[in-house]
Design a protein around this motif. Structure first.
Motif, PDB file in Angstrom:
ATOM      1  N   PHE A 123     -16.622  17.293 -13.803  1.00 52.87           N
ATOM      2  CA  PHE A 123     -15.844  18.477 -13.417  1.00 52.87           C
ATOM      3  C   PHE A 123     -14.721  18.089 -12.452  1.00 52.87           C
ATOM      4  CE2 PHE A 123     -15.082  21.956 -10.409  1.00 52.87           C
ATOM      5  CZ  PHE A 123     -14.616  22.920 -11.286  1.00 52.87           C
ATOM      6  N   GLY A 124     -15.035  17.245 -11.482  1.00 56.12           N
ATOM      7  CA  GLY A 124     -14.010  16.811 -10.521  1.00 56.12           C
ATOM      8  C   GLY A 124     -12.903  16.020 -11.196  1.00 56.12           C
ATOM      9  N   LEU A 125     -13.252  15.071 -12.062  1.00 55.52           N
ATOM     10  CA  LEU A 125     -12.230  14.299 -12.771  1.00 55.52           C
ATOM     11  C   LEU A 125     -11.394  15.193 -13.693  1.00 55.52           C
ATOM     12  CD1 LEU A 125     -14.211  11.051 -13.652  1.00 55.52           C
ATOM     13  CD2 LEU A 125     -12.375  11.298 -11.978  1.00 55.52           C
ATOM     14  N   ASP A 126     -12.036  16.125 -14.378  1.00 54.83           N
ATOM     15  CA  ASP A 126     -11.320  17.034 -15.269  1.00 54.83           C
ATOM     16  C   ASP A 126     -10.348  17.902 -14.478  1.00 54.83           C
ATOM     17  OD1 ASP A 126     -10.771  18.271 -17.797  1.00 54.83           O
ATOM     18  OD2 ASP A 126     -11.987  19.980 -17.138  1.00 54.83           O
ATOM     19  N   TRP A 131      -4.861  19.152 -12.898  1.00 53.08           N
ATOM     20  CA  TRP A 131      -3.877  19.395 -11.824  1.00 53.08           C
ATOM     21  C   TRP A 131      -2.700  18.421 -11.966  1.00 53.08           C
ATOM     22  CZ3 TRP A 131      -2.282  16.281  -7.704  1.00 53.08           C
ATOM     23  CH2 TRP A 131      -1.493  16.908  -6.756  1.00 53.08           C
ATOM     24  N   GLY A 132      -3.019  17.122 -12.266  1.00 56.64           N
ATOM     25  CA  GLY A 132      -1.965  16.134 -12.435  1.00 56.64           C
ATOM     26  C   GLY A 132      -1.090  16.437 -13.637  1.00 56.64           C
ATOM     27  N   VAL A 133      -1.673  16.848 -14.742  1.00 58.87           N
ATOM     28  CA  VAL A 133      -0.890  17.180 -15.933  1.00 58.87           C
ATOM     29  C   VAL A 133      -0.033  18.410 -15.653  1.00 58.87           C
ATOM     30  CG1 VAL A 133      -1.079  18.005 -18.323  1.00 58.87           C
ATOM     31  CG2 VAL A 133      -2.447  16.068 -17.562  1.00 58.87           C
ATOM     32  N   PHE A 137       4.064  18.203 -16.042  1.00 56.32           N
ATOM     33  CA  PHE A 137       4.737  18.905 -17.123  1.00 56.32           C
ATOM     34  C   PHE A 137       5.181  20.326 -16.743  1.00 56.32           C
ATOM     35  CE2 PHE A 137       2.133  15.814 -19.476  1.00 56.32           C
ATOM     36  CZ  PHE A 137       3.171  15.153 -20.134  1.00 56.32           C
ATOM     37  N   ALA A 138       4.906  20.806 -15.576  1.00 55.70           N
ATOM     38  CA  ALA A 138       5.295  22.168 -15.225  1.00 55.70           C
ATOM     39  C   ALA A 138       6.537  22.243 -14.402  1.00 55.70           C
ATOM     40  CB  ALA A 138       4.180  22.882 -14.502  1.00 55.70           C
TER      41      ALA A 138
END
Length: 138
Positions: A123-126, A131-133, A137-138
């Motif tokens: 869950f933490g890695l996901d 958040w990084g993606v 891309f935002a």
């Protein structure tokens, strides 16, 4: 006393060679397996046996010869095979060493803690990757 033994041992060790293979060790101690292999005739202990042991050789062989392809036995019915399977399963389950209640509680708690840790890690890695993606891309 021990000095005298130590002096005698090197001479004994030189004259008595330690057997390397299991067959040589069995032959040395006199507990040779019955004749059933091709190389058994080459053993000195087998050569020393008398003629009466030749008649006993058929009794000493393990098992029976392999069947020829044409001599295959009839296969048992499906019900007989199922019954045999269940009997074998029951006999194997009797050999199992079942854990006590305390051991079962300990093992179960260890597994649950490990699974909870792995869920939290995934869950933490996901969340971190999401958040990084989103930031890229935002």
């Amino acid at each position: 006393m021990s000095e005298g033994r130590e002096q005698d041992q090197p001479e004994e060790r030189e004259s008595a060679v330690r057997p390397v293979t299991a067959a040589a060790r069995r032959e040395r101690r006199g507990s040779v397996r019955p004749a059933g292999r091709k190389d058994s005739a080459a053993r000195p202990s087998e050569v020393k046996k008398s003629a009466e042991s030749d008649s006993d050789a058929a009794e000493d062989k393990k098992g029976r010869p392999t069947r020829a392809r044409g001599d295959q036995e009839k296969r048992p019915s499906i019900f007989a095979r199922i019954v045999r399977y269940i009997r074998e399963v029951v006999s194997e389950l009797r050999k199992v060493i079942w854990p006590t209640r305390k051991q079962m509680i300990t093992y179960t708690s260890v597994v649950l803690v490990f699974v909870a840790f792995m869920v939290a890690l995934v869950f933490g890695l996901d969340s971190a990757f999401a958040w990084g993606v989103f930031k890229v891309f935002a």
